[in-house]
Design an enzyme around this catalytic site. Structure first.
Site, mmCIF file in Angstrom:
data_model
loop_
_atom_site.group_PDB
_atom_site.id
_atom_site.type_symbol
_atom_site.label_atom_id
_atom_site.label_comp_id
_atom_site.label_asym_id
_atom_site.label_seq_id
_atom_site.Cartn_x
_atom_site.Cartn_y
_atom_site.Cartn_z
ATOM 1 N NE ARG A 1 40.665 -21.239 64.452
ATOM 2 C CZ ARG A 1 41.106 -20.876 63.262
ATOM 3 N NH1 ARG A 1 42.378 -20.884 63.006
ATOM 4 N NH2 ARG A 1 40.281 -20.503 62.339
ATOM 5 N NE ARG B 1 35.238 -24.180 61.550
ATOM 6 C CZ ARG B 1 35.631 -22.982 61.160
ATOM 7 N NH1 ARG B 1 35.075 -22.379 60.146
ATOM 8 N NH2 ARG B 1 36.603 -22.400 61.792
ATOM 9 N NE ARG C 1 45.970 -18.721 59.398
ATOM 10 C CZ ARG C 1 44.866 -19.413 59.119
ATOM 11 N NH1 ARG C 1 44.515 -19.658 57.886
ATOM 12 N NH2 ARG C 1 44.107 -19.870 60.081
HETATM 13 P P1 AMP Z 1 37.529 -19.266 60.572
HETATM 14 O O1 AMP Z 1 37.908 -17.867 60.205
HETATM 15 O O2 AMP Z 1 36.611 -19.916 59.570
HETATM 16 O O3 AMP Z 1 38.690 -20.126 60.908
HETATM 17 O O4 AMP Z 1 36.650 -19.161 61.903
HETATM 18 C C1 AMP Z 1 37.152 -18.585 63.106
HETATM 19 C C2 AMP Z 1 36.347 -19.058 64.298
HETATM 20 O O5 AMP Z 1 34.962 -18.679 64.133
HETATM 21 C C3 AMP Z 1 36.303 -20.560 64.493
HETATM 22 O O6 AMP Z 1 37.431 -21.039 65.194
HETATM 23 C C4 AMP Z 1 35.014 -20.724 65.307
HETATM 24 O O7 AMP Z 1 35.190 -20.335 66.651
HETATM 25 C C5 AMP Z 1 34.094 -19.702 64.659
HETATM 26 N N1 AMP Z 1 33.312 -20.273 63.538
HETATM 27 C C6 AMP Z 1 33.403 -19.921 62.211
HETATM 28 N N2 AMP Z 1 32.542 -20.633 61.475
HETATM 29 C C7 AMP Z 1 31.882 -21.464 62.328
HETATM 30 C C8 AMP Z 1 30.889 -22.461 62.180
HETATM 31 N N3 AMP Z 1 30.361 -22.770 60.983
HETATM 32 N N4 AMP Z 1 30.470 -23.119 63.306
HETATM 33 C C9 AMP Z 1 30.958 -22.833 64.515
HETATM 34 N N5 AMP Z 1 31.918 -21.902 64.736
HETATM 35 C C10 AMP Z 1 32.384 -21.222 63.654
#
Ligand code: AMP
Length: 192
Positions: free
Chosen positions: A147, A90, A130
């Site tokens: 985000r 990310r 969503r």
């Molecule tokens: P997601 O379900 O992939 O949208 O992830 C939800 C949240 O988890 C994100 O908004 C971040 O706070 C955290 N997160 C998930 N993957 C990462 C990553 N590779 N690096 C940093 N934070 C992450």
């Protein structure tokens, strides 16, 4: 078929949906770092307690924590035939560390990074949908907006990183789930 995969795209671009579908089709694990972190929060583990407030604000968990989490996950035997990384890397730093690990071979070697491309207006429209369909603590309007900003600032450069490494495949994400899935299969079968 390429099977050690990274899925990239804005929140709402459909990479999670496509990851679930392709993982089932290929019989390889779908590794969603967001789901792993939410599970840690729900279980009340030490990691979960550390990251709860960060996730709920829409900010990113530290690179070092994420690298430890994913480094351990990729070492598992179930990743030996391939995997789909959804939500990692990310940041450029995460991509660089993964790239240096992949030099060591094994499960860390990446075959391709797939970028699910979608216009900003369509991203916003889907996120709105969503919000109405799900009730995730980190999916209210303010957090979603945060985000998206974080995505543009920190994750969008990762797309160029894989382009420069000649590992990037781009899939137009505007169609239906099945249409995008077919484009994805074609992108993974085509030679570079
Ligand atoms: P997601 O379900 O992939 O949208 O992830 C939800 C949240 O988890 C994100 O908004 C971040 O706070 C955290 N997160 C998930 N993957 C990462 C990553 N590779 N690096 C940093 N934070 C992450």
């Amino acid at each position: 078929m390429l099977t050690r995969l990274i899925f990239l795209g804005a929140p709402g671009a459909g990479k999670g949906t496509q990851a679930v579908k392709l993982a089932a089709r290929l019989g390889i694990p779908h590794i969603s770092t967001g789901a792993m972190l939410r599970q840690a929060v729900d279980s009340g583990s030490e990691l979960g307690n550390k990251v709860k407030a960060i996730i709920e604000s829409g900010a990113l968990v530290s690179d070092s924590m994420m690298i430890e989490l994913i480094g351990e996950r990729l070492r598992s035997d179930d990743c030996s035939q391939g995997y789909i990384l959804d939500g990692f890397p990310r940041t450029l730093q995460q991509a660089e560390v993964l790239s240096s690990l992949s030099a060591a071979g094994g499960n860390y070697r990446i075959d391709a990074a797939v970028f699910f491309e979608l216009s900003d207006s369509e991203v916003l429209r889907r996120l709105e949908g969503r919000r109405q369909a799900e009730s995730r603590a980190d999916d209210n309007e303010d957090v979603q907006r945060r985000r998206l900003v974080v995505y543009k600032e920190q994750t969008a450069p990762v797309v160029d990183f894989y382009k420069n490494q000649k590992l990037l495949r781009t899939v137009d994400s505007t169609g239906t789930v099945d249409e995008v899935h077919n484009l994805l299969l074609a992108a993974l079968r085509a030679d570079f």
